[in-house]
Design an enzyme around this catalytic site. Structure first.
Site, PDB file in Angstrom:
ATOM      1  N   ARG A  40       0.880  -1.175   0.000  1.00 50.77           N
ATOM      2  CA  ARG A  40       0.000   0.000   0.000  1.00 50.77           C
ATOM      3  C   ARG A  40       0.910   1.215   0.000  1.00 50.77           C
ATOM      4  NH1 ARG A  40      -2.102   3.284   4.133  1.00 50.77           N
ATOM      5  NH2 ARG A  40      -4.199   4.121   3.778  1.00 50.77           N
ATOM      6  N   SER A 106     -12.443  -4.696   0.525  1.00 50.82           N
ATOM      7  CA  SER A 106     -12.714  -3.976   1.766  1.00 50.82           C
ATOM      8  C   SER A 106     -14.220  -3.889   2.001  1.00 50.82           C
ATOM      9  CB  SER A 106     -12.136  -2.562   1.692  1.00 50.82           C
ATOM     10  OG  SER A 106     -10.729  -2.591   1.604  1.00 50.82           O
ATOM     11  N   LYS A 134      -5.543   5.824   7.894  1.00 49.12           N
ATOM     12  CA  LYS A 134      -6.428   5.987   6.751  1.00 49.12           C
ATOM     13  C   LYS A 134      -7.372   7.147   7.046  1.00 49.12           C
ATOM     14  CE  LYS A 134      -8.952   3.116   3.424  1.00 49.12           C
ATOM     15  NZ  LYS A 134     -10.041   4.010   3.081  1.00 49.12           N
TER      16      LYS A 134
END
Length: 205
Positions: A40, A106, A134
């Protein structure tokens, strides 16, 4: 088995590395018990993500997934891809992926659970707890909220928890039905990623 590979997923994050080599840190995490690495690397260009993913695929003994970028995942022969709600649906990839390619999605609400493609290989449910990693994460679900969404998954589909998970609260996600946990700061933010990963594995056992 996939469920074993999902026990402790560690996500990369450039801001938490603080100049350390991502391959070295991830090697240490794997030595401590990480069972999967997810690349990521936002908002880096695809070329940078590919270079990092390729290096990790070549260096690690555990599966490497790529966040969002199916093109990068296929180009570097990663083990799979993790898709968000705004990415291409898992079903649209059917017939275009190599055998055994892992697709995760997700899920953060009952609506997202209802719309999740049944072709996904696992769900990542969160945020389980408050997380700074996040910025657009929704309100924390807590173990109860995680368990509610986990029960909406198709029978036999493994689900993992993500968001604010530490060695002190990972067991609550396991008890709520989690097959594993995904972490960022708990391992990458540590000066001793091997020890941090080992403590998480022990707390989830």
């Amino acid at each position: 088995m996939l469920v074993d590979q999902l026990r402790l997923m560690v996500l990369t994050d450039a801001s938490l590395l603080k100049g350390r080599d991502v391959v070295d840190v991830c090697r240490r995490a794997v030595a401590g018990g990480a069972t999967c690495i997810q690349v990521r690397w936002k908002p880096a260009p695809a070329r940078d993500v590919a270079n990092i993913a390729r290096a990790l695929v070549g260096a690690l003994s555990v599966p490497v997934l790529v966040n969002d970028r199916i093109d990068v995942a296929l180009a570097v022969r990663a083990a799979g891809v993790h898709l968000g709600q705004d990415d291409v649906p898992a079903g649209a990839l059917a017939g275009h992926l190599p055998p055994g390619f892992i697709v995760g999605v997700s899920v953060g609400s009952p609506t997202e659970a209802a719309g999740a493609d049944h072709r996904a290989d696992y769900w990542s449910i969160g945020p389980c707890y408050a997380t700074p990693s996040k910025a657009d994460a929704g309100p924390p679900l807590g173990p109860g909220g995680f368990g509610t969404l986990a029960r909406l998954a198709p029978p036999g589909l493994p689900v993992i928890g993500i968001g604010g998970i530490t060695k002190d609260n990972a067991a609550a996600i396991r008890n709520a039905g989690g097959a594993g946990v995904a972490v960022i700061a708990s391992v990458l933010g540590s000066n001793e990623p091997e020890r941090a990963a080992r403590e998480l594995r022990l707390s989830f056992a």
